[in-house]
Design an enzyme around this catalytic site. Structure first.
Site, PDB file in Angstrom:
ATOM      1  N   GLU A 197      -0.341  -1.232   5.758  1.00 18.52           N
ATOM      2  CA  GLU A 197       0.943  -0.788   6.728  1.00 18.52           C
ATOM      3  C   GLU A 197       0.957   0.687   6.742  1.00 18.52           C
ATOM      4  O   GLU A 197       1.112   1.282   8.077  1.00 18.52           O
ATOM      5  CB  GLU A 197       2.212  -1.246   5.926  1.00 18.52           C
ATOM      6  N   ASP A 237       0.910  -1.356   0.024  1.00 13.73           N
ATOM      7  CA  ASP A 237      -0.036   0.038   0.230  1.00 13.73           C
ATOM      8  C   ASP A 237       0.941   1.158  -0.164  1.00 13.73           C
ATOM      9  O   ASP A 237       2.157   1.286   0.577  1.00 13.73           O
ATOM     10  CB  ASP A 237      -0.923   0.101   1.124  1.00 13.73           C
TER      11      ASP A 237
END
Length: 459
Positions: free
Chosen positions: A148, A82
């Site tokens: 994350e 991400d």
């Protein structure tokens, strides 16, 4: 342990330069902010399958995993897939997702932070299979983790608790400016809520303005970050944890990691209208924690600020919880507390990367000149920011060490770039290091410092 042909490893890594460039540019082309990683997961899964991974799967949270080898034990390379958003589009000189490449670099959101690391790890696993360098008794795991940027390490709480996967050690592929990183500060997300009483804006003295109260508190939070710690200072600054007088047990580790910090990152309010006194105000505090600080001590510091005490029961200080659904719809609720950790430089998993680096590239940091503004830092060092290792090592004690393509300074910045040579360098180092790791030398004292956990029993 097999004899390694380091020149061959470098040669094969170099032969994958164009493929790694293509793969990274494909990942960048798929916008993948936290909880929106579906397309980049499909891209990675397809590449793993094309390269002949023995097993490829996507877990319930949406993490994509590829395995090479058939051993019972696992050596893992982790990278989050991400990214943060792009912010103000006007700050970008080119499309952040279409990107571009030159002979040396790749441009686009996520190149350094940190899809480049996933790219190198995927190709390192292929190299290990092609060169017959998967260590006996092990399988190699490459995982592209989700969310994350939203909640560091929550993905690994899921992998550990829900998937039941517990590697022997993990290489984090976050960007490291050419260094080998053995620790970093922890962090937590603190919320402060203040109550007020609304009234008509034409007569503000009839009410109790929550924003004004919060202004006093914000000034104290700023002082907590900026002040020194001499005896005459009313609000002693966070730099105090570098002083043995305030942190006798852990000041040396704190000096290695760097001092803790705090900053107000968000502000919210409620008011009946633009012509009324605000009846509530809240702030978020990003708190970075060095060795010797605990989640309890950080909350207590804020509760003890003069302005917080002044407003008494009208102020509430708490820790955030995280519960955003992943791209699959799965929710893994956890506290927004991310423990500090440091490994000993003598730990076998740290030594494996150091020995691999020395055999392949020497004992000083290497890299493309524009990304090496900190070239003369020690080869073995620490991150400034936080990574998934807050869970892998901080919560579960699974040894971690970091080495990844790209520069920390590129993380979350506009016009993000990473370097093609870094992709090659990392693929070669991962291949060698995982073969130099001596699992028989692993022991429970590899950890130099781990912050304590909260009393919450998060499964």
């Amino acid at each position: 342990m097999k004899e390694l042909d380091y020149d061959k490893i470098k040669e094969v890594a170099e032969s994958h330069r164009e493929d790694m460039t293509r793969f990274l540019r494909a990942m960048i082309s798929h916008p993948s902010e936290s909880c929106e990683e579906k397309e980049v997961v499909a891209c990675i899964k397809e590449e793993m399958e094309r390269l002949g991974f023995d097993e490829v799967k996507v877990d319930g949270l949406g993490n994509v995993m590829g395995f090479m080898g058939e051993g019972d034990k696992i050596l893992c390379m982790d990278g989050h897939i991400d990214t943060v958003g792009i912010g103000n589009r006007d700050n970008w000189e080119a499309d952040p997702y279409e990107g571009y490449e030159t002979e040396e670099l790749i441009y686009g959101r996520g190149g350094s932070d940190q899809e480049g690391g996933v790219c190198s790890a995927v190709y390192a696993a292929k190299m290990m299979k092609d060169l017959d360098l998967i260590p006996e008794g092990y399988k190699i795991m490459v995982v592209g983790t989700v969310q994350e940027e939203d909640c560091d390490g929550m993905c690994w709480q899921y992998i550990y608790n829900k998937d039941g996967i517990k590697p022997e050690f993990v290489i984090s592929t976050e960007p490291t400016d050419g260094g080998i990183y053995r620790g970093h500060r922890g962090r937590m997300e603190i919320r402060v809520d203040v109550r007020g009483v609304s009234c008509h804006g034409s007569a503000p003295d009839r009410g109790d303005n929550a924003i004004y109260k919060m202004a006093d508190i914000i000034a104290d939070v700023r002082a907590l970050n900026n002040n020194g710690c001499d005896e005459s200072t009313d609000i002693k600054g966070l730099v105090k944890m570098l002083d043995p007088a305030y942190n006798p047990d852990h000041f040396e580790d704190a000096r290695f990691l760097g001092r803790g910090t705090c900053t107000v990152s968000q502000i919210f309010f409620t008011s009946p209208s633009r012509c009324a006194v605000a009846d509530s105000c809240a702030i978020s505090i990003d708190r970075r924690m060095t060795a010797g600080e605990t989640w309890e001590s950080c909350l207590e510091e804020v509760r003890s600020l003069p302005a917080v005490k002044k407003y008494g029961d009208d102020v509430k200080v708490s820790m955030y919880m995280y519960d955003r659904p992943s791209w699959t719809g799965e929710v893994y609720q956890t506290e927004c507390y991310f423990p500090t950790w440091i490994n000993k430089e003598s730990a076998p998993h740290v030594k494996a990367l150091v020995e691999a680096h020395k055999a392949l590239f020497g004992d000083e940091r290497i890299g493309c000149e524009p990304s090496m503004d900190k070239r003369h830092r020690p080869l073995v060092d620490k991150w400034t920011f936080s990574t998934n290792c807050v869970s892998i090592q901080g919560r579960y004690g699974i040894p971690c060490v970091g080495f990844g393509p790209g520069a920390e300074s590129q993380a979350h910045a506009p016009n993000e770039i990473t370097y093609k040579q870094d992709l090659v360098t990392c693929a070669a180092l991962y291949t060698a290091a995982l073969n130099l790791y001596d699992g028989s030398a692993a022991s429970s004292d590899a950890t130099e410092f781990r912050a304590g956990l909260t009393t919450n029993d998060i499964k």
